[in-house]
Design a protein around this motif. Sequence first.
Motif, PDB file in Angstrom:
ATOM      1  N   LEU A 163       1.561  -1.090   0.010  1.00  0.00           N
ATOM      2  CA  LEU A 163       0.295   0.115   0.577  1.00  0.00           C
ATOM      3  C   LEU A 163       0.686   1.074   0.209  1.00  0.00           C
ATOM      4  N   GLY A 164       1.868   1.361   0.922  1.00  0.00           N
ATOM      5  CA  GLY A 164       2.561   2.472   0.988  1.00  0.00           C
ATOM      6  C   GLY A 164       3.517   2.302   0.155  1.00  0.00           C
ATOM      7  N   ARG A 165       3.812   1.750  -1.009  1.00  0.00           N
ATOM      8  CA  ARG A 165       4.943   1.895  -2.111  1.00  0.00           C
ATOM      9  C   ARG A 165       4.051   2.085  -3.293  1.00  0.00           C
ATOM     10  N   THR A 166       2.636   1.938  -3.671  1.00  0.00           N
ATOM     11  CA  THR A 166       2.251   2.711  -4.231  1.00  0.00           C
ATOM     12  C   THR A 166       1.626   4.024  -5.183  1.00  0.00           C
ATOM     13  N   THR A 167       1.401   4.572  -3.949  1.00  0.00           N
ATOM     14  CA  THR A 167       0.984   5.530  -3.500  1.00  0.00           C
ATOM     15  C   THR A 167       1.069   7.387  -3.483  1.00  0.00           C
ATOM     16  N   ASN A 168       1.217   8.160  -4.681  1.00  0.00           N
ATOM     17  CA  ASN A 168       2.219   9.506  -4.466  1.00  0.00           C
ATOM     18  C   ASN A 168       2.065  10.193  -2.564  1.00  0.00           C
ATOM     19  N   ALA A 169       0.878   9.240  -1.901  1.00  0.00           N
ATOM     20  CA  ALA A 169       1.305  10.429  -0.628  1.00  0.00           C
ATOM     21  C   ALA A 169       0.410   9.007   0.084  1.00  0.00           C
ATOM     22  N   ILE A 170       0.772  10.153   1.725  1.00  0.00           N
ATOM     23  CA  ILE A 170      -0.488   8.589   3.331  1.00  0.00           C
ATOM     24  C   ILE A 170      -0.681  10.070   4.142  1.00  0.00           C
ATOM     25  N   LEU A 171      -2.194  10.720   3.855  1.00  0.00           N
ATOM     26  CA  LEU A 171      -3.080  11.416   4.753  1.00  0.00           C
ATOM     27  C   LEU A 171      -3.132  11.072   5.818  1.00  0.00           C
ATOM     28  N   ILE A 172      -2.901  11.194   6.410  1.00  0.00           N
ATOM     29  CA  ILE A 172      -3.989  10.527   7.967  1.00  0.00           C
ATOM     30  C   ILE A 172      -4.673  11.429   8.750  1.00  0.00           C
ATOM     31  N   ALA A 173      -6.075  11.611   7.877  1.00  0.00           N
ATOM     32  CA  ALA A 173      -7.105  12.657   8.943  1.00  0.00           C
ATOM     33  C   ALA A 173      -8.715  11.847   8.412  1.00  0.00           C
ATOM     34  N   PRO A 174      -8.736  11.890  10.277  1.00  0.00           N
ATOM     35  CA  PRO A 174      -7.996  12.403  11.085  1.00  0.00           C
ATOM     36  C   PRO A 174      -7.313  11.951  11.824  1.00  0.00           C
ATOM     37  N   ALA A 175      -6.057  12.059  12.938  1.00  0.00           N
ATOM     38  CA  ALA A 175      -5.082  11.330  13.294  1.00  0.00           C
ATOM     39  C   ALA A 175      -5.872  11.769  14.903  1.00  0.00           C
ATOM     40  N   SER A 176      -6.256  10.909  15.399  1.00  0.00           N
ATOM     41  CA  SER A 176      -6.152  10.548  17.031  1.00  0.00           C
ATOM     42  C   SER A 176      -4.678  10.873  17.660  1.00  0.00           C
ATOM     43  N   ALA A 177      -5.033  11.360  18.662  1.00  0.00           N
ATOM     44  CA  ALA A 177      -3.727  11.695  19.506  1.00  0.00           C
ATOM     45  C   ALA A 177      -2.945   9.646  19.461  1.00  0.00           C
ATOM     46  N   ASP A 178      -3.813   9.333  19.682  1.00  0.00           N
ATOM     47  CA  ASP A 178      -3.531   7.652  20.063  1.00  0.00           C
ATOM     48  C   ASP A 178      -2.502   7.779  18.736  1.00  0.00           C
TER      49      ASP A 178
ATOM     50  N   ALA B 112       3.948  -0.382  15.195  1.00  0.00           N
ATOM     51  CA  ALA B 112       3.599  -0.932  13.561  1.00  0.00           C
ATOM     52  C   ALA B 112       2.225  -2.040  14.251  1.00  0.00           C
ATOM     53  N   ASP B 113       1.431  -1.870  15.387  1.00  0.00           N
ATOM     54  CA  ASP B 113       0.643  -3.191  15.368  1.00  0.00           C
ATOM     55  C   ASP B 113      -0.774  -3.125  14.651  1.00  0.00           C
ATOM     56  N   ASP B 114      -0.714  -2.675  13.906  1.00  0.00           N
ATOM     57  CA  ASP B 114      -2.089  -2.313  12.782  1.00  0.00           C
ATOM     58  C   ASP B 114      -1.979  -2.500  11.394  1.00  0.00           C
ATOM     59  N   LEU B 115      -3.148  -2.148  10.742  1.00  0.00           N
ATOM     60  CA  LEU B 115      -2.583  -2.713   9.341  1.00  0.00           C
ATOM     61  C   LEU B 115      -2.081  -0.636   9.109  1.00  0.00           C
ATOM     62  N   LEU B 116      -3.250   0.393   9.101  1.00  0.00           N
ATOM     63  CA  LEU B 116      -2.261   1.428   8.845  1.00  0.00           C
ATOM     64  C   LEU B 116      -1.190   2.336   9.340  1.00  0.00           C
ATOM     65  N   SER B 117      -0.583   1.751  10.901  1.00  0.00           N
ATOM     66  CA  SER B 117       0.333   2.040  11.148  1.00  0.00           C
ATOM     67  C   SER B 117       1.623   1.419  10.848  1.00  0.00           C
ATOM     68  N   THR B 118       1.231  -0.075  10.440  1.00  0.00           N
ATOM     69  CA  THR B 118       2.030  -1.091   9.044  1.00  0.00           C
ATOM     70  C   THR B 118       2.527   0.365   8.584  1.00  0.00           C
ATOM     71  N   VAL B 119       1.391   0.585   7.874  1.00  0.00           N
ATOM     72  CA  VAL B 119       1.719   1.167   5.978  1.00  0.00           C
ATOM     73  C   VAL B 119       2.584   2.511   6.359  1.00  0.00           C
ATOM     74  N   CYS B 120       2.112   3.057   7.491  1.00  0.00           N
ATOM     75  CA  CYS B 120       2.915   4.172   7.762  1.00  0.00           C
ATOM     76  C   CYS B 120       4.546   3.902   7.948  1.00  0.00           C
ATOM     77  N   LEU B 121       4.930   2.916   8.793  1.00  0.00           N
ATOM     78  CA  LEU B 121       5.819   2.974   9.170  1.00  0.00           C
ATOM     79  C   LEU B 121       6.872   2.157   7.467  1.00  0.00           C
ATOM     80  N   ALA B 122       6.171   1.510   6.658  1.00  0.00           N
ATOM     81  CA  ALA B 122       7.059   0.572   5.745  1.00  0.00           C
ATOM     82  C   ALA B 122       7.048   2.037   4.392  1.00  0.00           C
TER      83      ALA B 122
END
Length: 404
Positions: free
Chosen positions: A84-99, A109-119
């Motif tokens: 996912l994070g390799r085939t996109t031009n940018a990642i927008l987290i909206a809304p981004a919670s405090a957590d 990286a304990d769920d899909l979204l945080s893992t995608v962000c890290l990778a």
Amino acid sequence: MQRIMNQIQNKNIILGLTGSIAVYKSAELTRLLLDQGIQVQVVMTDAACRFITPATMQALSGKPVFTELWQDNHATNQMDHINLGRTTNAILIAPASADFIAKLAHGLADDLLSTVCLARDCPLIVAPAMNRKMWENPAMQRNLKQLETDGITILGPASGIQACGEEGMGRMLEPGELADAVFSFFWPKLLSGIKILITAGPTYEQIDAVRGITNRSSGKMGYAVAKAALELGAVVTMISGPTTLLCPHGIALKNVTSAAEMFSAVQELVADADIFIGVAAVADYRVAQPVEHKIKKSASTLTLELIPNPDILGYVAGLPSPPFCVGFAAESQNLREYAETKRKAKNIQLIAANLVQEAIGADDNEMVLLDAVGETILPRADKLTQARALLQRIIQLYRQGTQT
Ligand code: PMT
């Protein structure tokens, strides 16, 4: 310019949703991004799914929504978190919670979204949304600094009434502001670091407590120029007379009322400007002696003495080391002739000439750009398109000027 628009329209982003009530705005955001031609792949955390359903986001984005790290794997190699994070031009987290911001700051990286962000192998943009106390918490502010250090772009938050009933910083930016910011993000930063000072809107010259002299300028053209300059990476300051428009996020705004106030603001800020663009419809005259209270009606004639206002653009162009100066000419006849006379009289590099009866208050405009080399005709289009084309001409002339 069309080439740049086409490039942006072929971009795709991952829109990551996390747990915040502001996630309802992400539905509208998805629609606005698609309207701009940007493809949207939604990825949601468990917490986001408690506020809005993946079915809603799937219907709006037109694509299956990704939610799970371990199930729902859409990639043939079972590597959604990498792909996912390799085939996109940018990642927008909206809304981004405090957590979620805390997770990003610490590389969890304990769920899909945080893992995608890290990778990821692309820029990450974050639009925070949370209660004001959470926002102010030192832990949150520490995490935010870490994100900035890591090169992550932060959009907002704004201040205002919150879902919990409290008031303060922490509201996610509005969908329109975020869609514009994403569009700007992809625009080539040809004016990166260049400081642009813009005047916009009308001025209001007081007669008495309730009456004044003004004009029909809506501010649309000036605000469009400011927005187009921001897209190009400029550091934009706008001095605006009274309008009903929302200032785009990222622009430093100074509100003024009269020409005298606009002049003082320009005097205060111009030393820092590389480029000055006078779009404001500044009143040429003001009342010699404005009255504090309401003038009472009487049978006799009321005579107002009007005295000239300072010529703001003329002042800027006459400074010992003036910025690159651009003026506007609003004429009702003999457009080219009057505008060129103004350009030479004010000794400015470029003037954008428009017929006032067609331009003022309207959503679109038609302009002729006059400079020492000749003229460039900008056919009728919405004011943002006109502003983008004006800035392309400014960039050409500004570069020539700084290279000689
Ligand atoms: O705001 P909108 O509804 O979108 O309308 C846009 C517009 C028609 C106002 C805009 O496109 C425009 O033409 N702005 C300039 C209007 C104007 O005041 O023109 P002018 O020909 O009177 O002035 C020439 C230039 O000198 C302008 O750049 C003006 O900002 C500047 N000026 C004028 C008088 C003054 N006292 N000080 C100035 O700096």
